[in-house]
Design a protein around this motif. Structure first.
Motif, PDB file in Angstrom:
ATOM      1  N   TRP A  12       0.832  -1.200   0.000  1.00 42.77           N
ATOM      2  CA  TRP A  12       0.000   0.000   0.000  1.00 42.77           C
ATOM      3  C   TRP A  12       0.868   1.252   0.000  1.00 42.77           C
ATOM      4  O   TRP A  12       0.626   2.196  -0.754  1.00 42.77           O
ATOM      5  CB  TRP A  12      -0.932  -0.015   1.215  1.00 42.77           C
ATOM      6  CG  TRP A  12      -1.793   1.206   1.306  1.00 42.77           C
ATOM      7  CD1 TRP A  12      -2.928   1.490   0.625  1.00 42.77           C
ATOM      8  CD2 TRP A  12      -1.544   2.340   2.151  1.00 42.77           C
ATOM      9  NE1 TRP A  12      -3.414   2.707   0.987  1.00 42.77           N
ATOM     10  CE2 TRP A  12      -2.577   3.266   1.927  1.00 42.77           C
ATOM     11  CE3 TRP A  12      -0.550   2.663   3.075  1.00 42.77           C
ATOM     12  CZ2 TRP A  12      -2.648   4.469   2.587  1.00 42.77           C
ATOM     13  CZ3 TRP A  12      -0.628   3.876   3.730  1.00 42.77           C
ATOM     14  CH2 TRP A  12      -1.670   4.764   3.481  1.00 42.77           C
ATOM     15  N   PHE A  13       1.903   1.256   0.845  1.00 41.24           N
ATOM     16  CA  PHE A  13       2.785   2.415   0.931  1.00 41.24           C
ATOM     17  C   PHE A  13       3.501   2.653  -0.399  1.00 41.24           C
ATOM     18  O   PHE A  13       3.583   3.792  -0.869  1.00 41.24           O
ATOM     19  CB  PHE A  13       3.812   2.207   2.058  1.00 41.24           C
ATOM     20  CG  PHE A  13       4.766   3.350   2.222  1.00 41.24           C
ATOM     21  CD1 PHE A  13       4.363   4.517   2.840  1.00 41.24           C
ATOM     22  CD2 PHE A  13       6.063   3.275   1.746  1.00 41.24           C
ATOM     23  CE1 PHE A  13       5.231   5.580   2.990  1.00 41.24           C
ATOM     24  CE2 PHE A  13       6.932   4.324   1.875  1.00 41.24           C
ATOM     25  CZ  PHE A  13       6.519   5.486   2.510  1.00 41.24           C
ATOM     26  N   LEU A  14       4.018   1.594  -0.999  1.00 43.53           N
ATOM     27  CA  LEU A  14       4.721   1.756  -2.269  1.00 43.53           C
ATOM     28  C   LEU A  14       3.774   2.193  -3.384  1.00 43.53           C
ATOM     29  O   LEU A  14       4.149   2.969  -4.259  1.00 43.53           O
ATOM     30  CB  LEU A  14       5.435   0.459  -2.648  1.00 43.53           C
ATOM     31  CG  LEU A  14       6.600   0.073  -1.733  1.00 43.53           C
ATOM     32  CD1 LEU A  14       7.151  -1.290  -2.128  1.00 43.53           C
ATOM     33  CD2 LEU A  14       7.690   1.134  -1.769  1.00 43.53           C
ATOM     34  N   ARG A  15       2.556   1.714  -3.352  1.00 41.37           N
ATOM     35  CA  ARG A  15       1.564   2.125  -4.353  1.00 41.37           C
ATOM     36  C   ARG A  15       1.262   3.614  -4.212  1.00 41.37           C
ATOM     37  O   ARG A  15       1.147   4.330  -5.203  1.00 41.37           O
ATOM     38  CB  ARG A  15       0.283   1.304  -4.180  1.00 41.37           C
ATOM     39  CG  ARG A  15      -0.778   1.625  -5.190  1.00 41.37           C
ATOM     40  CD  ARG A  15      -1.999   0.729  -4.959  1.00 41.37           C
ATOM     41  NE  ARG A  15      -3.105   1.204  -5.718  1.00 41.37           N
ATOM     42  CZ  ARG A  15      -4.013   2.088  -5.312  1.00 41.37           C
ATOM     43  NH1 ARG A  15      -3.921   2.586  -4.108  1.00 41.37           N
ATOM     44  NH2 ARG A  15      -4.995   2.467  -6.083  1.00 41.37           N
ATOM     45  N   ARG A  16       1.139   4.078  -2.984  1.00 42.07           N
ATOM     46  CA  ARG A  16       0.848   5.493  -2.747  1.00 42.07           C
ATOM     47  C   ARG A  16       2.035   6.372  -3.167  1.00 42.07           C
ATOM     48  O   ARG A  16       1.850   7.476  -3.651  1.00 42.07           O
ATOM     49  CB  ARG A  16       0.528   5.751  -1.268  1.00 42.07           C
ATOM     50  CG  ARG A  16      -0.647   4.956  -0.740  1.00 42.07           C
ATOM     51  CD  ARG A  16      -1.936   5.374  -1.327  1.00 42.07           C
ATOM     52  NE  ARG A  16      -2.379   6.585  -0.685  1.00 42.07           N
ATOM     53  CZ  ARG A  16      -3.478   7.235  -0.989  1.00 42.07           C
ATOM     54  NH1 ARG A  16      -4.252   6.764  -1.932  1.00 42.07           N
ATOM     55  NH2 ARG A  16      -3.819   8.317  -0.368  1.00 42.07           N
ATOM     56  N   ARG A  17       3.262   5.874  -2.968  1.00 43.47           N
ATOM     57  CA  ARG A  17       4.448   6.645  -3.336  1.00 43.47           C
ATOM     58  C   ARG A  17       4.607   6.712  -4.854  1.00 43.47           C
ATOM     59  O   ARG A  17       5.156   7.679  -5.375  1.00 43.47           O
ATOM     60  CB  ARG A  17       5.714   6.020  -2.740  1.00 43.47           C
ATOM     61  CG  ARG A  17       5.786   6.067  -1.231  1.00 43.47           C
ATOM     62  CD  ARG A  17       6.070   7.413  -0.719  1.00 43.47           C
ATOM     63  NE  ARG A  17       7.436   7.797  -1.094  1.00 43.47           N
ATOM     64  CZ  ARG A  17       7.942   8.964  -0.901  1.00 43.47           C
ATOM     65  NH1 ARG A  17       7.214   9.905  -0.321  1.00 43.47           N
ATOM     66  NH2 ARG A  17       9.152   9.262  -1.264  1.00 43.47           N
ATOM     67  N   ALA A  18       4.140   5.702  -5.555  1.00 45.79           N
ATOM     68  CA  ALA A  18       4.284   5.664  -7.000  1.00 45.79           C
ATOM     69  C   ALA A  18       3.353   6.660  -7.687  1.00 45.79           C
ATOM     70  O   ALA A  18       3.631   7.120  -8.788  1.00 45.79           O
ATOM     71  CB  ALA A  18       4.019   4.253  -7.529  1.00 45.79           C
ATOM     72  N   LYS A  19       2.254   7.012  -7.063  1.00 42.65           N
ATOM     73  CA  LYS A  19       1.273   7.935  -7.650  1.00 42.65           C
ATOM     74  C   LYS A  19       1.062   9.093  -6.676  1.00 42.65           C
ATOM     75  O   LYS A  19       0.137   9.083  -5.873  1.00 42.65           O
ATOM     76  CB  LYS A  19      -0.031   7.206  -7.904  1.00 42.65           C
ATOM     77  CG  LYS A  19       0.147   6.059  -8.893  1.00 42.65           C
ATOM     78  CD  LYS A  19      -1.135   5.319  -9.089  1.00 42.65           C
ATOM     79  CE  LYS A  19      -0.912   4.137 -10.016  1.00 42.65           C
ATOM     80  NZ  LYS A  19      -2.101   3.361 -10.218  1.00 42.65           N
ATOM     81  N   PRO A  20       1.900  10.122  -6.729  1.00 44.57           N
ATOM     82  CA  PRO A  20       1.825  11.212  -5.752  1.00 44.57           C
ATOM     83  C   PRO A  20       0.564  12.071  -5.901  1.00 44.57           C
ATOM     84  O   PRO A  20       0.219  12.799  -4.972  1.00 44.57           O
ATOM     85  CB  PRO A  20       3.087  12.029  -6.022  1.00 44.57           C
ATOM     86  CG  PRO A  20       3.481  11.710  -7.397  1.00 44.57           C
ATOM     87  CD  PRO A  20       2.999  10.317  -7.664  1.00 44.57           C
ATOM     88  N   TYR A  21      -0.120  12.024  -7.049  1.00 44.10           N
ATOM     89  CA  TYR A  21      -1.299  12.847  -7.220  1.00 44.10           C
ATOM     90  C   TYR A  21      -2.501  12.250  -6.479  1.00 44.10           C
ATOM     91  O   TYR A  21      -3.532  12.888  -6.375  1.00 44.10           O
ATOM     92  CB  TYR A  21      -1.611  13.055  -8.703  1.00 44.10           C
ATOM     93  CG  TYR A  21      -1.784  11.750  -9.468  1.00 44.10           C
ATOM     94  CD1 TYR A  21      -3.011  11.125  -9.517  1.00 44.10           C
ATOM     95  CD2 TYR A  21      -0.694  11.180 -10.119  1.00 44.10           C
ATOM     96  CE1 TYR A  21      -3.140   9.932 -10.203  1.00 44.10           C
ATOM     97  CE2 TYR A  21      -0.836  10.004 -10.800  1.00 44.10           C
ATOM     98  CZ  TYR A  21      -2.067   9.370 -10.847  1.00 44.10           C
ATOM     99  OH  TYR A  21      -2.209   8.199 -11.522  1.00 44.10           O
ATOM    100  N   ARG A  22      -2.433  11.021  -6.012  1.00 42.00           N
ATOM    101  CA  ARG A  22      -3.534  10.411  -5.268  1.00 42.00           C
ATOM    102  C   ARG A  22      -3.360  10.646  -3.783  1.00 42.00           C
ATOM    103  O   ARG A  22      -2.286  10.541  -3.231  1.00 42.00           O
ATOM    104  CB  ARG A  22      -3.563   8.902  -5.500  1.00 42.00           C
ATOM    105  CG  ARG A  22      -3.855   8.537  -6.921  1.00 42.00           C
ATOM    106  CD  ARG A  22      -3.857   7.064  -7.021  1.00 42.00           C
ATOM    107  NE  ARG A  22      -5.162   6.651  -7.495  1.00 42.00           N
ATOM    108  CZ  ARG A  22      -5.508   5.382  -7.642  1.00 42.00           C
ATOM    109  NH1 ARG A  22      -4.702   4.435  -7.289  1.00 42.00           N
ATOM    110  NH2 ARG A  22      -6.696   5.078  -8.113  1.00 42.00           N
ATOM    111  N   LEU A  23      -4.418  10.929  -3.092  1.00 47.86           N
ATOM    112  CA  LEU A  23      -4.377  11.114  -1.662  1.00 47.86           C
ATOM    113  C   LEU A  23      -5.172  10.042  -1.072  1.00 47.86           C
ATOM    114  O   LEU A  23      -5.544   9.551  -0.275  1.00 47.86           O
ATOM    115  CB  LEU A  23      -4.876  12.489  -1.258  1.00 47.86           C
ATOM    116  CG  LEU A  23      -4.007  13.634  -1.731  1.00 47.86           C
ATOM    117  CD1 LEU A  23      -4.690  14.946  -1.403  1.00 47.86           C
ATOM    118  CD2 LEU A  23      -2.658  13.559  -1.073  1.00 47.86           C
TER     119      LEU A  23
END
Length: 183
Positions: free
Chosen positions: A172-183
């Protein structure tokens, strides 16, 4: 490279979280004996916290230093314990080199507080071996896990759950870091 560092940090965190319950329930091997014996030169010392003081005599207990030819507590070289409610100790001086057994009997008990074998040498290096808690005869069990204790399905299930939670959190953390425009 950054992804590798994040995975490494997450893996270490999961490992530490999985090992914490095991570390909190571990006991030391010396605690099972009830006494701690050490040598310094020709002096043998014993320490315990298992005895309580006799109210009428004020004595904590007695320690006995037995040679290999002596078989009972009464035959050994006796010394009275002194100390506090936290720790009691005694010592024997001018002990000749050899193998001895130290037995501590509390004043209010009929069973020994502990028994331990000690080797006295001419050198000043302390050497003690416990007889109450023997080491494994096959040495360290190497390989995956390296443990000889079976913790059961509940412990393994909890550990597996912690590892699974760590993997999901890392993904989950890596997925969130890969797409910075998503919150």
């Amino acid at each position: 490279m950054r992804t590798f560092q994040l995975l490494l940090r997450s893996g270490l965190t999961v490992t530490a979280a999985a090992a914490l319950p095991l570390a909190l329930t571990a006991t030391t091997a010396g605690a099972a004996s009830g006494i701690s014996v050490s040598t310094t030169g020709t002096t043998v010392s014993v320490t315990t916290s298992a005895c309580s003081q006799n109210r009428t005599t004020g004595i904590w207990g007695t320690g006995s230093l037995l040679t290999s030819s002596q078989g009972s507590f009464a035959e050994g070289r006796k010394a009275t314990l002194a100390g506090t409610t936290v720790s009691q100790s005694t010592a024997w001086t001018n002990v000749t080199p050899g193998t001895y057994t130290v037995i501590v009997m509390c004043q209010n008990a009929s069973t020994p507080a502990g028994t331990q074998t000690v080797i006295v040498t001419r050198s000043t290096t302390p050497t003690a071996t416990a007889t109450a808690t023997a080491s494994p005869s096959r040495g360290v069990m190497g390989g995956l896990g390296g443990s000889t204790k079976d913790y059961g399905p509940l412990t393994l299930g909890v550990g597996g759950g912690l590892v699974g939670a760590g993997v999901i959190a890392t993904a989950w953390f890596l997925r969130r870091r890969a797409k910075p425009y998503r919150l």
